[in-house]
Design a protein around this motif. Structure first.
Motif, PDB file in Angstrom:
ATOM      1  N   ARG A 129      57.980  85.136  69.974  1.00 37.88           N
ATOM      2  CA  ARG A 129      57.565  86.598  69.790  1.00 37.88           C
ATOM      3  C   ARG A 129      57.533  87.324  71.109  1.00 37.88           C
ATOM      4  N   VAL A 151      59.131  91.118  71.514  1.00 34.87           N
ATOM      5  CA  VAL A 151      58.288  92.165  72.117  1.00 34.87           C
ATOM      6  C   VAL A 151      58.996  92.973  73.466  1.00 34.87           C
ATOM      7  N   ARG A 155      58.528  93.383  62.770  1.00 35.11           N
ATOM      8  CA  ARG A 155      58.090  93.911  63.892  1.00 35.11           C
ATOM      9  C   ARG A 155      56.445  94.090  63.902  1.00 35.11           C
ATOM     10  N   ASP A 187      54.409  92.435  66.090  1.00 36.27           N
ATOM     11  CA  ASP A 187      54.800  92.989  67.533  1.00 36.27           C
ATOM     12  C   ASP A 187      53.693  94.109  68.063  1.00 36.27           C
TER      13      ASP A 187
END
Length: 611
Positions: A71, A75, A104, A107
């Motif tokens: 993750r 980002v 996304r 994010d």
């Protein structure tokens, strides 16, 4: 079953001598009217506590799970200019990259925190702080959702009890801890809002909350798809029983269909715009839209006769099932669609994907204690509410709690959801025990009774008990493996690798995401099913002959071999592939095409140049 402020404030004074005190009355009114503000204040203190408690881990970027590391890499790629809909990780399996099937959506708060903090503390510290703060944000929504549910069904003053129960959950709360930046916390928060919407007395608002929460969760991932389907089934059941629920059904259908379409349009990556079965792709988008359209049609029609409504709903459900089966037969099996070899060698061995009864009692008992208690409490509250307006709400909660418990028999990863769904039932039991708590005249006895009730109804007693019971204690071998795994994932272990020129490193599957997060090196694979070929290549290289291992490494362009002796994954290669490449390497055999690379004396790694 619902207990109002009025009823609480007008209990007989003999049983509650302080209830008529003006300060008590004023405090009760504040607890009722300002409950959302007070919940958020409590959340701020909870968040501050855990950030302070885990400050050292935050500073060491202790992203313990591979998903958390990926993750952060996602980002970083976005902040570095990678396309919004391009979720390929080019640091794994270069040059083509590694297909990541997420969206996304999760994010965004991490990105926002980094951008907000970066001018003041620099990029590296901004990343650490963002990873520490971001997981706690959805906890606020979870607490509000559960608070709304217990206020409506138990008592308008019961929401602090819901917070207290959540704070002793052993796996649910873990999804909101600093550095747990993966998407599960957000999906669980949506689940809590879903239950609040199911028992919302305002039909339109309740339907919209359930529909949007389900759409948000589906836009993140399919992990909670069964719960979203169950929520839709409960709303349909309410309409089948009472045609007056048509407004709730219509609001749910519109918000679910529209929210899912918006989530797909705004967050589905290029890789999720094909007919895959493991994410919000056209497969599930079209199915949700068809289901929403049929539910909307049923809401507008709403025949008066209950039998006709039931038949119509069954026909609509059959149409949706037939559409999915005929249009996407490839998705009737496992959604991961991995090869039989990869399923046998990897996916079938994922611990959290196994039923809860296949886990050691020491870890399973604390997980199931609260769900069982919550289910008993929900059934008890439903029975007590059988002649009250809250019966329908409690029926919804009882169905959802029972479903969550059954999901544990499928996969242990359902534990966090089952614990959160058990909170309303546990709170109902606690409130039902108030007369017993208030019975003793001696205040220390009252406090002892309250503490005992809390420990029992929250399931915390099981977490405390297993610490001292001589069951399933890890042996020396397991302890050594866990220690080795933990050492290799740390910054002090990884940082010296940056002294080696950046290159493609051939290493364990479970080590790849952490390696690319903490060093400038690239890796071959991570534990993600869409990249089954790369995972199998790593497994084949370590399990087969040295000649095959070298050929696989060369094919991937790897120039450095990195291993962590005694790491959990390495033990599989040694146990299942006797005399394979890794087994020979672990026993000290030298190979002409491998040149040892010097590392610090205390390094847990062994590194070799691949010739």
């Amino acid at each position: 079953m619902t207990i109002s402020i009025r009823s609480l404030l007008h209990r007989p004074t003999a049983a509650h001598p302080l209830i008529d005190h003006p300060l008590v009355k004023r405090g009760a009114v504040v607890l009722d009217r300002r409950w959302i503000n007070l919940t958020l204040i409590a959340w701020i203190f909870i968040a501050a506590w855990y950030i302070g408690q885990r400050w050292t881990a935050i500073q060491w970027l202790s992203l313990g799970d591979t998903d958390d590391n990926m993750r952060l890499m996602q980002v970083r790629a976005l902040l570095a200019g990678q396309g919004w809909f391009d979720l390929t990780n080019y640091r794994l399996n270069p040059p083509t990259g590694f297909n990541i099937h997420w969206s996304r959506l999760v994010d965004l708060p991490i990105v926002a925190l980094i951008l907000l903090l970066r001018p003041f503390v620099g990029n590296a510290e901004a990343e650490r702080l963002a990873c520490g703060i971001a997981p706690l944000i959805p906890l606020s929504l979870a607490l509000i959702g559960l608070g709304a549910t217990v206020r409506r069904l138990v008592s308008s003053l019961a929401w602090p009890l819901a917070i207290a129960v959540v704070l002793v959950t052993n796996v649910a709360l873990g999804m909101y801890m600093p550095d747990r930046i993966d998407h599960h916390g957000w999906q669980l928060a949506m689940l809590c809002l879903t239950v609040a919407g199911l028992c919302d007395p305002r039909d339109a608002r309740g339907g919209v909350i359930v529909g949007l929460a389900s759409a948000y969760s589906l836009s993140i991932g399919l992990e909670l798809l069964p719960y979203a389907a169950m929520a839709g089934a409960i709303i349909a059941l309410r309409w089948m029983w009472d045609a007056g629920e048509r407004t709730r059904l219509a609001a749910y259908a519109l918000s679910l269909g529209g929210g899912t379409a918006a989530g797909f349009a705004g967050f589905a990556s290029y890789a999720n715009r094909v007919m895959r079965c493991d994410a919000l792709t056209p497969v599930y988008l079209s199915t949700v839209v068809v289901a929403s359209a049929l539910l909307l049609a049923l809401a507008f029609w709403s025949p008066r006769r209950r039998g006709v409504r039931i038949a119509a709903a069954l026909v609509a459900g059959g149409i949706v099932a037939a559409f999915f089966a005929l249009a996407f037969p490839q998705c009737l099996g496992r959604p991961e669609q991995v090869s039989p070899e990869l399923y046998t060698s990897w996916l079938a061995n994922v611990r959290e994907a196994k039923p809860i009864y296949k886990h050691p009692l020491r870890s399973a008992a604390p997980i199931v204690a609260l769900p069982i208690i919550g289910l008993l409490g929900a059934l008890f509250a439903t029975w007590r509410a059988r002649r009250t307006p809250s019966l329908l709400g409690w029926t919804c909660v009882a169905l959802f709690t029972a479903f969550s418990c059954l999901m544990l028999l499928w996969q242990a990863r359902a534990g966090p959801a089952a614990q959160l769904m058990a909170v309303p039932g546990a709170v109902a039991l606690a409130i039902a025990m108030l007369p017993w708590i208030a019975g003793p005249r001696w205040w220390p006895a009252k406090l002892a009774a309250a503490a005992m009730t809390y420990v029992l109804v929250s399931g915390w007693f099981m977490t405390l008990a297993v610490r001292y019971l001589p069951i399933d204690r890890p042996n020396a071998y397991v302890t050594r493996v866990n220690r080795a795994t933990g050492r290799c994932l740390t910054i002090p272990a990884m940082q010296p690798l940056n002294a080696i020129p950046a290159q493609t490193v051939f290493t364990f599957v479970d080590l790849g995401p952490r390696l690319i997060t903490l060093t400038h090196h690239d890796a071959i694979a991570g534990p993600y099913h869409r990249n089954g070929d790369a995972i199998l290549d790593v497994q084949h290289a370590f399990s087969r002959s040295p000649e095959e291992a070298r050929a696989i490494m060369k094919r991937h362009g790897a120039t450095l071999l990195l291993v962590c002796p005694n790491m959990a994954e390495s033990t599989n290669y040694r146990a299942k592939a006797k005399n394979g490449f890794y087994d020979q390497l672990a026993h000290g055999k030298a190979f002409s095409w491998l040149d040892p690379v010097p590392l610090p004396a205390k390094s847990p790694f062994r590194a070799f140049r691949i010739g």
